[in-house]
Design an enzyme around this catalytic site. Structure first.
Site, PDB file in Angstrom:
ATOM      1  CD  GLU A  40       4.157   1.203   6.955  1.00  0.00           C
ATOM      2  OE1 GLU A  40       5.006   1.236   7.884  1.00  0.00           O
ATOM      3  OE2 GLU A  40       3.892   1.730   6.170  1.00  0.00           O
ATOM      4  CG  ASP A  52      -0.339   0.095   2.537  1.00  0.00           C
ATOM      5  OD1 ASP A  52       0.761  -0.730   2.642  1.00  0.00           O
ATOM      6  OD2 ASP A  52      -0.711   0.757   3.438  1.00  0.00           O
TER       7      ASP A  52
END
Length: 388
Positions: free
Chosen positions: A139, A74
């Site tokens: 994250e 991500d």
């Protein structure tokens, strides 16, 4: 039939990952790209979706020791496309640079991990142990449904790791500068003081929440948490917001809110700091005819992976490829290593982070190649020096 790709070259995989606009919590197919590459290398892959977040765990082999690569696909939002010199998800390689959101943080490093495994297997064959990947899609977000949740699920399934390397962009300026061997903890707090609204000309009919909030903030910020401990800089409390939302000049507001963050070293625990804040809040309530409340969230504890055989192996491999012996540091923000450290010794090493989260994020293609060589050397040394 799935096409077999040349995975020894990290650049095509890095480009394929960057072209997936996986802005937290959207995956946009990034994990599928990675899963296909790892399956080609003989990994057994499993998805772990939690909430809106998808995660990938892959393992090749079942024996010990198990070396775990960890990271995230991500990315943060790119901002306005027009502000970029190259399209943020175009993954253009030009003049020796790879451009795009995630190039540094950390799709370039994930591609280097995969290429390193391919090169290691081609040269060394089957390792005396196992290699695993834990890649999250959370994250850069709340970090609740990513690595933290997957680790709990894996532990319940009996999965174990011996050592972990996270591919965060740890180097501030040059590849080979820094290995993160620990991180400071992080605590977020929202203070809410509720009083009683009234006219400023009649304060006896109101209860102003602002003075007790300022007094409480003064007491909290006046404390020197510490002056630093070995391997860690001093802990710090930073007020990030004070809000009343009062558009008038003649009304005492009903409530006031403040937020602050504490980045703390191993001299403290989240529980101890939380109790200190609650104690100060209790004192503030004693002299106030209203209500003072604290909403506290510890998002990670401070930890240190002690210098030893594992960190020395990492330093040796980085130095052998770059000519620089990286320092072991603990500064900067948080990462998913704060969760992994509960399960295995963990360190972090990746690309240069100078442009991460910025417009025109980019890394030298040569750095991705060098990182691949470093990771390959680490795998070779690891399965030689850490027998089952």
């Amino acid at each position: 039939m799935r096409t077999t790709a040349d995975l020894s070259n990290p650049l095509p995989l890095a480009q394929a990952l960057i072209r997936r606009p996986s802005i937290t919590p959207a995956d946009a197919g990034a994990l599928g790209v990675l899963e296909a590459a790892l399956e080609q290398l003989g990994f057994a892959c499993r998805r772990y979706p939690f909430g809106e977040v998808d995660n990938l765990y892959a393992r090749r082999g079942s024996a010990s020791p198990c070396f775990l690569f960890a990271g995230h696909t991500d990315v943060v939002p790119p901002g306005a496309d027009a502000d970029w010199t190259r399209p943020p998800f175009g993954a253009e390689a030009d003049d020796g640079l790879l451009w795009g959101r995630g190039a540094a943080d950390m799709k370039g490093a994930i591609a280097a991990m995969v290429a390193a495994v391919d090169r290691f297997l081609a040269k060394a064959g089957e390792p005396d142990g196992s290699i695993a990947f834990l890649i999250t899609g959370d994250e850069e977000g709340p970090a609740i449904h990513g690595t933290k949740a997957v680790l709990v699920a894996l532990a319940e399934e009996g999965e174990r790791f011996d050592h972990c390397l996270v591919g965060e962009p740890t180097n501030p300026n040059t590849l080979g500068d820094t290995i993160k061997s620990g991180r400071r903890g992080s605590l977020n707090c929202r203070l809410t003081v509720t009083g009683r609204q009234g006219h400023v000309a009649y304060p006896e009919r109101a209860e102003n929440p602002i003075p007790p909030l300022l007094t409480l903030l003064g007491r909290l910020t006046a404390r020197e948490l510490d002056t630093g401990v070995p391997h860690f800089q001093p802990s710090n409390l930073e007020v990030t917001s004070v809000d009343v939302g009062n558009p008038t000049t003649n009304v005492i507001p009903a409530a006031a809110v403040a937020r602050f963050n504490i980045r703390f070293n191993i001299a403290h625990t989240g529980d101890a700091l939380s109790q200190w804040i609650r104690d100060e809040v209790a004192k503030a309530n004693l002299d106030f005819d209203g209500r003072v409340e604290a909403d506290i969230h510890v998002t990670g504890e401070a930890f240190l992976t002690p210098a030893g055989a594992f960190t020395t192996l990492l330093q040796d491999c980085v130095e052998a490829e770059t000519g620089r012996r990286p320092a072991l540091t603990t500064g900067g923000g948080t990462s998913d290593a704060r969760f992994i450290q509960l399960y295995a010794p963990v360190a972090e090493f990746g690309l240069v982070g100078a442009t991460m989260h910025q417009i025109d994020e980019r890394v030298p293609v040569s750095d991705i190649e060098s990182l691949t060589s470093i990771y390959t050397r680490i795998l070779t040394r690891y399965f030689k020096d850490f027998p089952a």
